[in-house]
Enzyme design. Structure first.
Site, PDB file in Angstrom:
ATOM      1  N   PRO A  30       0.788  -1.231   0.000  1.00 29.91           N
ATOM      2  CG  PRO A  30       0.020  -0.967   2.180  1.00 29.91           C
ATOM      3  CD  PRO A  30       0.690  -1.961   1.276  1.00 29.91           C
ATOM      4  CG  ASP A  53       1.442   0.527 -12.363  1.00 29.44           C
ATOM      5  OD1 ASP A  53       1.884   0.680 -13.514  1.00 29.44           O
ATOM      6  OD2 ASP A  53       0.630  -0.363 -12.055  1.00 29.44           O
ATOM      7  CE  LYS A  75      -3.322   1.877 -16.136  1.00 28.28           C
ATOM      8  NZ  LYS A  75      -2.090   1.137 -15.894  1.00 28.28           N
ATOM      9  N   GLY A 106       1.344  -1.036  -7.384  1.00 23.93           N
ATOM     10  CA  GLY A 106       0.921  -0.728  -6.031  1.00 23.93           C
ATOM     11  C   GLY A 106      -0.024  -1.786  -5.496  1.00 23.93           C
ATOM     12  N   GLY A 107      -0.029  -1.960  -4.180  1.00 12.57           N
ATOM     13  CA  GLY A 107      -0.936  -2.933  -3.577  1.00 12.57           C
ATOM     14  C   GLY A 107      -0.614  -4.342  -4.006  1.00 12.57           C
ATOM     15  CG  ASP A 108      -2.295  -8.823  -4.680  1.00 16.08           C
ATOM     16  OD1 ASP A 108      -1.359  -9.514  -4.255  1.00 16.08           O
ATOM     17  OD2 ASP A 108      -3.122  -9.222  -5.520  1.00 16.08           O
ATOM     18  CB  ILE A 111      -6.575  -6.733  -5.282  1.00 15.69           C
ATOM     19  CG1 ILE A 111      -6.529  -8.152  -4.729  1.00 15.69           C
ATOM     20  CG2 ILE A 111      -7.767  -5.971  -4.693  1.00 15.69           C
ATOM     21  CD1 ILE A 111      -6.425  -8.231  -3.220  1.00 15.69           C
ATOM     22  CB  ALA A 137      -4.824  -0.318  -1.472  1.00 13.87           C
ATOM     23  CG  MET A 189      -9.240   3.028  -8.583  1.00 15.70           C
ATOM     24  SD  MET A 189      -9.036   1.960 -10.026  1.00 15.70           S
ATOM     25  CE  MET A 189     -10.122   0.573  -9.596  1.00 15.70           C
TER      26      MET A 189
END
Length: 273
Positions: A30, A53, A75, A106-108, A111, A137, A189
């Site tokens: 995260p 990313d 992005k 980022g995160g997994d 997911i 996250a 998001m």
């Protein structure tokens, strides 16, 4: 800058391109670099080429070796350095040229990270790949903000959903399923669509008083947790100027946040609202 790095990455490196390189899809967690897995750190330290990313922090990138070429392919809402299709095309072509690639997200990866799309493309192209999972996250936000995503007294179900709707009048989520009682729903998001999300959940059965929270910059020293209800959260988001990346957490477990946060000693346990 990106073009120069890509040209350098495409240059021959002595492998001859006779067999494809390997792609390692890595979840960077995260944000807090101390939440990287040991396997992720090992992959970064051995990397020669990293496609990363927007949500990957500079602190995480410092684990990459000094010889690694770092290519930003991030992005953001309304601003894409490279469309997803071009990212996949670049990754595949680099691997087919014989290069080993670390794809850092980022995160997994799996997911809401489009890792499934990228893994699918690699498999279809005959490129060997590995997936290194990361702390999501949602997990990071819940743990650092003091919101247990599941709890025997409050939430027997945990649901992750995208809050990135495809149009002002195009709502594709199963709102009836998301508005069920005794569950926690985490929206990724969804900040731009927060009023729509809160309204739809109430329309489909959740009370206006249902606890809800926004967790901004999860797990970082700049994290903020803003707690309210489905009725008050959109106004609180405007009042506090919440910006992505931020998660929306809805459910009775949010009401536990003040109790847990009071006893927590993480650097990112700030609360507003």
């Amino acid at each position: 800058m990106v073009d120069d790095a890509i040209r350098k990455a495409r240059a021959p490196d002595g492998q001859g391109g006779t067999c494809p390189g390997k792609v390692t899809l890595v979840g960077s967690g995260p944000g807090d670099p101390e939440l990287l897995t040991l396997r992720a750190v090992k992959a970064l330290r051995g990397a020669r080429l990293v496609l990363y990313d927007h949500l990957v922090s500079k602190e995480v990138l410092r684990y990459a070796g000094d010889e690694a070429d770092l290519i930003y392919v991030g992005k953001q809402s309304g601003h894409h350095t490279m469309p997803q299709e071009d990212i996949i095309d670049l990754m595949v072509r680099l691997a087919l040229s014989g290069k080993n690639v670390v794809r850092l997200k980022g995160g997994d990866c799996f997911i809401f990270g489009r890792g499934g799309e990228e893994a699918q493309a690699l498999s279809l192209a005959g490129i060997p790949f590995e997936v290194i999972p990361g702390i999501s996250a949602a997990q990071g936000a819940g743990a650092y903000a003091g919101i247990p995503l599941t709890h025997r007294d409050h939430a027997a179900t945990l649901v992750y959903a995208t809050g990135h709707l495809r149009g002002e009048h195009e709502v594709e989520l199963d709102w009836e399923a998301l508005a069920r009682p005794r569950q926690t729903v985490v929206f990724y998001m969804g900040i731009a669509n927060l009023p729509v999300i809160c309204t739809e959940l109430q329309k489909h059965g959740l009370p206006a008083t249902m606890p809800a929270a926004l967790v901004e910059q999860a797990s970082l020293p700049t994290q903020r947790c803003i707690c309210g209800t489905l009725e008050t959260l959109p106004a609180l988001a405007l009042e506090h100027g919440v910006k992505p990346p931020a998660l929306i957490i809805v459910g009775e477990v949010v009401a536990l946040q003040p109790v847990l946060a009071a006893g927590m000693h993480t650097p990112a346990s700030l609360t507003e609202g």
